[in-house]
Design a protein around this motif. Structure first.
Motif, PDB file in Angstrom:
ATOM      1  N   ARG A  70       0.847  -1.192   0.000  1.00 60.37           N
ATOM      2  CA  ARG A  70       0.000   0.000   0.000  1.00 60.37           C
ATOM      3  C   ARG A  70       0.886   1.247   0.000  1.00 60.37           C
ATOM      4  O   ARG A  70       2.044   1.171  -0.348  1.00 60.37           O
ATOM      5  N   GLY A  71       0.348   2.398   0.398  1.00 60.30           N
ATOM      6  CA  GLY A  71       1.089   3.655   0.200  1.00 60.30           C
ATOM      7  C   GLY A  71       1.653   4.247   1.473  1.00 60.30           C
ATOM      8  O   GLY A  71       1.557   3.661   2.551  1.00 60.30           O
ATOM      9  N   PRO A  72       2.244   5.452   1.370  1.00 61.06           N
ATOM     10  CA  PRO A  72       2.854   6.113   2.523  1.00 61.06           C
ATOM     11  C   PRO A  72       1.882   6.337   3.679  1.00 61.06           C
ATOM     12  O   PRO A  72       2.293   6.344   4.836  1.00 61.06           O
ATOM     13  N   HIS A  73       0.601   6.532   3.391  1.00 61.20           N
ATOM     14  CA  HIS A  73      -0.355   6.768   4.478  1.00 61.20           C
ATOM     15  C   HIS A  73      -0.772   5.476   5.176  1.00 61.20           C
ATOM     16  O   HIS A  73      -1.522   5.508   6.141  1.00 61.20           O
ATOM     17  N   GLN A  74      -0.306   4.353   4.666  1.00 64.71           N
ATOM     18  CA  GLN A  74      -0.701   3.073   5.281  1.00 64.71           C
ATOM     19  C   GLN A  74       0.469   2.358   5.943  1.00 64.71           C
ATOM     20  O   GLN A  74       0.359   1.185   6.294  1.00 64.71           O
ATOM     21  N   ILE A  75       1.590   3.038   6.133  1.00 62.79           N
ATOM     22  CA  ILE A  75       2.726   2.342   6.737  1.00 62.79           C
ATOM     23  C   ILE A  75       2.468   2.056   8.219  1.00 62.79           C
ATOM     24  O   ILE A  75       1.689   2.747   8.862  1.00 62.79           O
ATOM     25  N   MET A  76       3.156   1.028   8.734  1.00 62.59           N
ATOM     26  CA  MET A  76       3.037   0.668  10.156  1.00 62.59           C
ATOM     27  C   MET A  76       4.290   1.104  10.922  1.00 62.59           C
ATOM     28  O   MET A  76       4.457   0.795  12.090  1.00 62.59           O
ATOM     29  N   MET A  77       5.202   1.788  10.243  1.00 61.93           N
ATOM     30  CA  MET A  77       6.473   2.175  10.868  1.00 61.93           C
ATOM     31  C   MET A  77       6.263   3.360  11.812  1.00 61.93           C
ATOM     32  O   MET A  77       5.516   4.281  11.471  1.00 61.93           O
ATOM     33  N   THR A  78       6.951   3.357  12.937  1.00 59.26           N
ATOM     34  CA  THR A  78       6.780   4.447  13.894  1.00 59.26           C
ATOM     35  C   THR A  78       7.887   5.494  13.711  1.00 59.26           C
ATOM     36  O   THR A  78       8.966   5.196  13.184  1.00 59.26           O
ATOM     37  N   PRO A  79       7.601   6.757  14.109  1.00 69.15           N
ATOM     38  CA  PRO A  79       8.485   7.865  13.733  1.00 69.15           C
ATOM     39  C   PRO A  79       9.924   7.724  14.212  1.00 69.15           C
ATOM     40  O   PRO A  79      10.856   7.981  13.446  1.00 69.15           O
ATOM     41  N   LYS A  80      10.101   7.331  15.468  1.00 72.53           N
ATOM     42  CA  LYS A  80      11.470   7.278  16.012  1.00 72.53           C
ATOM     43  C   LYS A  80      12.308   6.301  15.177  1.00 72.53           C
ATOM     44  O   LYS A  80      13.440   6.599  14.795  1.00 72.53           O
ATOM     45  N   GLU A  81      11.725   5.136  14.893  1.00 74.81           N
ATOM     46  CA  GLU A  81      12.438   4.083  14.171  1.00 74.81           C
ATOM     47  C   GLU A  81      12.718   4.518  12.724  1.00 74.81           C
ATOM     48  O   GLU A  81      13.796   4.271  12.179  1.00 74.81           O
ATOM     49  N   LEU A  82      11.744   5.207  12.126  1.00 77.39           N
ATOM     50  CA  LEU A  82      11.926   5.675  10.750  1.00 77.39           C
ATOM     51  C   LEU A  82      13.029   6.734  10.703  1.00 77.39           C
ATOM     52  O   LEU A  82      13.875   6.740   9.802  1.00 77.39           O
TER      53      LEU A  82
END
Ligand code: NAP
Length: 436
Positions: free
Chosen positions: A194-206
């Protein structure tokens, strides 16, 4: 006296033990079983080796582990050395805190080819899980594909990107560090259906991807939705998308200084793993997102790759005699209750989601159910009964004191700057406890 057996010594197991102590005080005995001779489950073998501050939570479990009414029963495999039914005969409550240690399958042609790994195996390899210590992945190709847009995919991409020096202070095992040093990877493609609005990654880790010595993240600006649409996202996801926008703004010249590109390929659904005797690439179909779902467009392309790591989620281990929800990959339960006297908690209860801390309220909630169900206990024999059974079967039980000796040895043999060098074979762990 109430007797509780907890199967699994990861976060869910120890938080449940802590909750039982708080609930029942001195009137409870808790035995925490683990198939490995070492405790802490996901903390030891799942959390990334360069995330030591998260691993530090195990120190909190030590105060529970060292109290008189809680005991670690390591090196005992429930379902093989002792059955759940036998434990139910001995303990008022048996709580499955077995996590979700198995990979969900992609069900793609070619998934079994050498060079294709699930994240449980790959993460277990660099974290020294005895089951995966011999994985020995080949990193001498140019491109790796990491499937999934969750935090595990980020962990894998980051570990593959780091230099030896960047592992200073981590407890990555020596065998992984050595193989990573042979890496010739130049491109790590992180594939999301899916797209950027559907990621499961959290901000700190990204955000960590922005600070790597030899690798830089790459996002195609055309994949990003209108910036105004970010306002509709919940705050955590909005922050994550802000990171993606900053990756998309990295000037092309920056990549020339970098050895590795971590490329986000959105709207890309894997269709087949290619290769005859090992993986040579992956066939992918372009998607569009409609009503939140990825829908194939029919446009198919190939990414040549010599390594594929599938980070698409996990499932719980089956245990003989315990019902299992195939579709959800966990034990069917009603707020933690599976059957009378049998409970589940953590990922084994709700599936692989949330942070380590999410398991704490989970443990407290299942202990409330246990308190409602077992009253003052029913005169079962608890640990005395288990000790008899273990002696009759000549089980080599590893205690928490034994673990402390193993721990000391792991710390003593750490390379410079590392907190420990883990033993990666069960025999070595047991030998390290010495003659207790
Ligand atoms: P996850 O967060 O559920 O992400 C799984 C990813 O796999 C999603 O992007 C999902 O896409 C994708 N996926 C699932 N099936 C797929 C398929 N058939 N084809 C292609 N893609 C597919 O799972 P995870 O990354 O394994 O993480 C598990 C839990 O551990 C999460 O709660 C995570 O936050 C936590 N964790 C935390 C940390 C940390 O805090 N540092 C580190 C590691 C893990 P769809 O959304 O399209 O299904």
């Amino acid at each position: 006296m109430r007797h509780i057996a907890i199967i699994g010594s990861g976060p869910a197991g120890y938080y449940t033990a802590e909750a039982a102590q708080k609930q029942f005080g001195e009137d409870v005995r808790v035995d925490i079983f683990d198939m490995l001779p070492v405790p802490y489950g996901l903390i030891r073998t799942g959390v990334a080796p360069d995330h030591q501050s998260i691993k530090g939570v195990s120190r909190r479990y030590e105060s529970t582990a060292l109290s008189e009414n809680v005991r670690f029963v390591g090196n005992v495999m429930v379902g093989k050395d002792v059955t759940v039914e036998e434990l139910q005969g001995l303990y008022d409550a048996v709580v499955l805190a077995t996590g979700a240690p198995h990979d969900r399958k992609m069900d793609l042609p070619g998934e079994e080819l050498p060079g294709v790994y699930g994240s449980a195996a790959f993460v277990g390899w660099y974290n020294g899980h005895p089951m995966f210590a011999n994985l020995d992945p080949d990193l001498t190709g140019d491109t790796a594909v990491v499937i999934g847009m969750g935090n595990v995919a980020l962990d894998v991409a980051r570990i593959l990107s780091k230099t030896r020096e960047e592992f200073a202070g981590s407890d990555i095992v020596a065998h992984a560090l050595d193989v990573l040093q042979t890496s010739r990877l130049r491109r790590i493609v992180v594939l999301g259906r899916r797209g950027p609005h559907q990621i499961m990654m959290t901000p700190k880790e990204l955000g960590e991807l922005s600070h790597l010595t030899r690798a830089a993240p790459r996002v195609d600006p055309q994949d990003l939705p209108d910036e105004g649409d970010d306002a509709l996202l919940e705050p955590g996801l909005r922050k994550s998308v802000t990171h993606l926008r900053s990756f998309a703004a990295i000037p092309a010249s920056h990549y020339a200084d970098m050895g590795i590109e971590v490329e986000f390929d959105f709207f890309a659904s894997p269709k087949a793993i290619l290769g005859t005797d090992k993986v040579t690439g992956i066939e992918v179909e372009r998607t569009v997102v409609e009503a939140g779902r990825a829908v194939g467009t029919g446009e198919v392309y190939t990414i040549p790759a010599s390594l594929v790591v599938c980070c698409i989620g996990y499932q719980t281990s089956r245990i003989p005699g315990v019902p299992f929800d195939e579709r959800a990959g966990r034990f069917p339960n009603d707020e933690g209750r599976i059957l009378p006297g049998l409970y589940c908690v953590g990922w084994a209860r709700r599936g692989p989601s949330g942070t380590i801390g999410t398991n704490r309220p989970d443990g407290f909630s299942v202990v409330e159910k246990i308190a409602e169900d077992i009253g003052l206990g029913s005169g079962k024999r608890g640990r005395a009964g288990f000790d008899e059974l273990a002696a009759a079967r000549s089980l080599d039980v590893v205690t928490f004191r034994d673990w402390q000796k193993i721990d000391e040895q792991e710390v003593a043999r750490a390379r410079d700057g590392a907190p420990r060098e883990k033993f990666v074979h069960v025999g070595d762990m047991i030998a390290a406890r010495g003659n207790s």
